[in-house]
Each structure stands twice: as structure tokens, then as C-alpha cells.
Motif scaffolding. Structure first.
Motif, PDB file in Angstrom:
ATOM      1  N   ARG A   1     -70.089  95.327 -10.237  1.00  0.00           N
ATOM      2  CA  ARG A   1     -70.369  95.495 -11.671  1.00  0.00           C
ATOM      3  C   ARG A   1     -70.738  96.944 -11.991  1.00  0.00           C
ATOM      4  O   ARG A   1     -70.280  97.514 -12.996  1.00  0.00           O
ATOM      5  N   VAL A   2     -71.558  97.573 -11.130  1.00  0.00           N
ATOM      6  CA  VAL A   2     -71.933  98.970 -11.370  1.00  0.00           C
ATOM      7  C   VAL A   2     -70.702  99.880 -11.289  1.00  0.00           C
ATOM      8  O   VAL A   2     -70.519 100.792 -12.108  1.00  0.00           O
TER       9      VAL A   2
ATOM     10  N   LEU B   1     -67.581  99.063 -11.904  1.00  0.00           N
ATOM     11  CA  LEU B   1     -66.731  98.808 -13.065  1.00  0.00           C
ATOM     12  C   LEU B   1     -67.215  99.586 -14.284  1.00  0.00           C
ATOM     13  O   LEU B   1     -66.422 100.151 -15.050  1.00  0.00           O
ATOM     14  N   ILE B   2     -68.536  99.637 -14.458  1.00  0.00           N
ATOM     15  CA  ILE B   2     -69.098 100.310 -15.638  1.00  0.00           C
ATOM     16  C   ILE B   2     -69.017 101.831 -15.504  1.00  0.00           C
ATOM     17  O   ILE B   2     -68.691 102.538 -16.466  1.00  0.00           O
ATOM     18  N   LEU B   3     -69.271 102.345 -14.305  1.00  0.00           N
ATOM     19  CA  LEU B   3     -69.380 103.795 -14.141  1.00  0.00           C
ATOM     20  C   LEU B   3     -68.050 104.479 -13.835  1.00  0.00           C
ATOM     21  O   LEU B   3     -67.927 105.687 -14.063  1.00  0.00           O
TER      22      LEU B   3
ATOM     23  N   VAL C   1     -64.004 102.039 -16.359  1.00  0.00           N
ATOM     24  CA  VAL C   1     -63.904 102.188 -17.818  1.00  0.00           C
ATOM     25  C   VAL C   1     -63.616 103.638 -18.218  1.00  0.00           C
ATOM     26  O   VAL C   1     -62.687 103.903 -19.014  1.00  0.00           O
TER      27      VAL C   1
ATOM     28  N   TRP D   1     -59.995 105.023 -20.009  1.00  0.00           N
ATOM     29  CA  TRP D   1     -59.941 105.747 -21.289  1.00  0.00           C
ATOM     30  C   TRP D   1     -59.207 107.082 -21.129  1.00  0.00           C
ATOM     31  O   TRP D   1     -58.378 107.443 -21.969  1.00  0.00           O
TER      32      TRP D   1
END
Length: 352
Positions: free
Chosen positions: A181-182, A184-186, A189, A193
Motif C-alpha cells: 500500500r505504501v 502504491l501511494i508513493l 500514482v 501521472w
């Protein structure tokens, strides 16, 4: 009647594509035309040199090498092969067969029976007692120890290890989910973009420019080829008028009669003489081969008879009937050609 499949309609092109295509094609055409002209001149010169000089030279060298090297070496190799086979291989073959038969009768057969006897003795005196000792002295106690001591102990250790492994796996699964999860977020994403907003538009622009440049090069290369072929046809016509006609006239008027005279007056008699000499040499080699084959046949008969006599001397057997003398034949009074008459047998000597 089948309907013809219509090609898909072309999509309208943008202003940026049209603005890039025209100047790029003009620049590329100016750059490519001289290169294509030089390339066509070099290719035509290479084809002419290959057709008029290299190919005839290669054929002449091939014929010369085949006549002076390959054919003599072929006949020499055949003669050496026949000589080696006749004088070395065939005698060594018969000698090897005789030695093999002698070794088999005097060494292999006695050693085979001796080995069988030794194997039977070893099996009875050594292997059977060792098998009984292994079965009742080692295998049976080890099987009892494994069944009643090692198996229960191993099952207990496996039960304890399975409990510890289950706990560790639960903790590791929780830590892994947190790390995923960490990450994926850092990482995922921001990278997505940047790919969508920056790299994709830049890649589309670079692909458009590269596609237009490639199409311009292909178009310019085809136009330069047409120009080069037109210039080449004009130069070919001019060369035929200024060089080809005089050369053909010199060939028909001067060179061809001289070459025909050389062929008819010199080359044809030499070829006929060489054919006669080759025929005589082949006949001489055939006569020598027939004499050698007859000598080898006589030697084979002698070796076969000597081997039969040796076998009869070793193992015994009925006495060999004497071969009929070739001087006389049954039912005829004439003698065979080239044979010495057999001695006459007197009835008085037979009765006495």
C-alpha cells in the motif's frame, strides 16, 4: 455477384502534419537525388565489370583448375586407392580374420569358461553369505528402529514446526500488505501521472516527425531512381553508338575469323590426340587390374585352404579328398587349356 470491398476512408490529417510534410520532402529530395545518382552509377559499373570481366575470368580459371588439377588428382587418387586396397587393405583383412579366429579359439573361449566358473564360485561362496548377513544383521534392526523410534519423534517435531510456521506467515502477510500500500501511494500514482501527462504527448510528437521523415525519404528515393534510370538509358544509347558499334565491327571482322582458325587448325587435333592417349592409358590400366585381381583370387584360395587344413589339424576330421587335377575332365579326352597333363596311373602299381 459479390460486392467489392471498399477501402476504409482516410482520416483527415491535421495542420501540423501538413506543415511538417512539405518542407521535409523538399529538403530530403534535394539531398537524396545526388546520392541515388551516384549509387546507380556505381551499381551499373559493378554489374558491367562482373558481366564482362569477372564472370569470364572465373569460368576460365575454373576450367583451367579442373583440367590441370582436379582431373589429374582424381585419376591419381583412384590409382593410389586401388593400389592401397589391393596391396594393403585386402591382405591385412585376411590376416586380421585369421588372427581373430586364432585368438578367439585359443584365448577368448577358454577365458569365457574360466570367467563363468569364477563367477559361479564367487556367487556361491561370497555373495550369498553377504546377502544373508545384510538382511538379518543390518536391514531388520534398522527397520525396527525407524518404525518404533524415529517415526514418532519426526511426527512430533513436524507438528511443532507447522504451528511456528503458521504464526510467522500471518505476521509476514500483514507486513507485506502494508509495504504494498505504501509503495502504491508513493511510487505508482506519481509515475502514472507523469506517463500520462508528459511522456505520452512527447512520444506522439516524436513518432509523427519520424513517420513523416521516413515517408519523405521513400518518396525522394523513388523520384531519384526514376531520374537516374532516365539518365542511364541516355548514357547507354550514347555508349552503344560511340563504342559498341566499332567494337562489334572489329570482333566480327578481325577476331572471330582468327579464333575460328585456331579452333579448327590447332585445338581440335590436339583434343583428338589427347583422347587417343587417354583411351590407351585406360586399356593398359584395365589389363593391369585384371592381372592383379586374378593374383588376389589365387592368394585367397590358398589362404582359405591353409585355414581349413589348420582347423582340421586342431579339431580333427575326415581326411580331405584330393582335388581333381585340371588336366582331365570327366567324360572327355581333351585337356584344359594352359594345364599340365596329369600323370598316368599304372594298374600294376595299384595292384602291387
Amino acid at each position: 455477384m459479390e460486392l467489392q470491398q471498399q477501402p476504409p476512408p482516410r482520416q483527415p490529417e491535421g495542420c501540423l502534419t501538413v506543415a511538417i510534410r512539405v518542407p521535409v520532402r523538399i529538403v530530403v529530395l534535394v539531398l537524396v537525388v545526388p546520392v541515388r545518382m551516384v549509387w546507380d552509377v556505381l551499381a551499373a559499373g559493378a554489374r558491367a565489370v562482373h558481366r564482362t570481366a569477372l564472370r569470364p575470368l572465373g569460368r576460365a580459371l575454373a576450367w583451367l583448375g579442373r583440367t590441370l588439377i582436379v582431373v589429374p588428382l582424381t585419376y591419381l587418387g583412384r590409382g593410389l586407392a586401388w593400389t592401397g586396397r589391393t596391396l594393403i587393405v585386402v591382405p591385412l583383412t585376411y590376416l586380421g580374420r585369421g588372427l581373430a579366429w586364432t585368438g578367439r579359439m585359443l584365448i577368448v573361449v577358454p577365458l569365457t569358461y574360466l570367467g563363468r566358473a569364477l563367477a559361479w564360485t564367487g556367487r556361491v561362496l561370497v555373495l550369498t553369505p553377504l546377502a544373508w548377513l545384510w538382511r538379518y544383521g543390518v536391514a531388520a534392526p534398522a527397520q525396527w528402529l525407524y518404525r518404533w523410534a524415529l517415526t514418532p519423534l519426526g511426527r512430533g517435531i513436524a507438528w511443532v514446526a507447522s504451528g511456528v510456521a503458521a504464526g510467522v506467515a500471518w505476521v509476514a502477510s500483514g507486513v507485506w500488505m502494508a509495504l504494498v500500500r505504501v509503495g502504491l501511494i508513493l511510487i505508482v500514482v506519481p509515475v502514472g501521472w507523469f506517463w500520462r501527462r508528459v511522456l505520452t504527448p512527447v512520444g506522439h510528437a516524436i513518432a509523427l516527425v519520424g513517420r513523416e521523415v521516413g515517408a519523405a525519404f521513400g518518396h525522394a528515393w523513388r523520384i531519384a531512381g526514376q531520374l537516374s534510370r532516365a539518365v542511364g538509358r541516355g548514357l547507354k544509347w550514347l555508349g552503344g553508338q560511340l563504342v559498341g558499334r566499332p567494337v562489334r565491327w572489329v570482333w566480327r571482322t578481325l577476331c572471330a575469323p582468327v579464333l575460328h582458325w585456331v579452333r579448327d587448325a590447332l585445338w581440335a587435333p590436339a583434343a583428338r590426340a589427347a583422347a587417343v592417349v587417354g583411351r590407351a592409358a585406360r586399356e593398359a590400366l584395365g589389363a593391369a587390374g585384371r592381372g592383379a585381381r586374378e593374383a588376389l583370387a589365387s592368394a585367397r584360395d590358398t589362404v582359405r585352404q591353409a585355414r581349413a587344413d589348420a582347423w582340421r589339424a586342431l579339431v580333427g576330421g575326415p581326411p580331405r579328398e584330393p582335388a581333381p587335377h585340371p588336366a582331365r575332365t570327366l567324360g572327355r579326352t581333351t585337356t584344359a587349356s594352359g594345364a599340365v597333363p596329369a600323370p598316368e596311373i599304372s594298374l600294376r602299381k595299384t595292384e602291387g
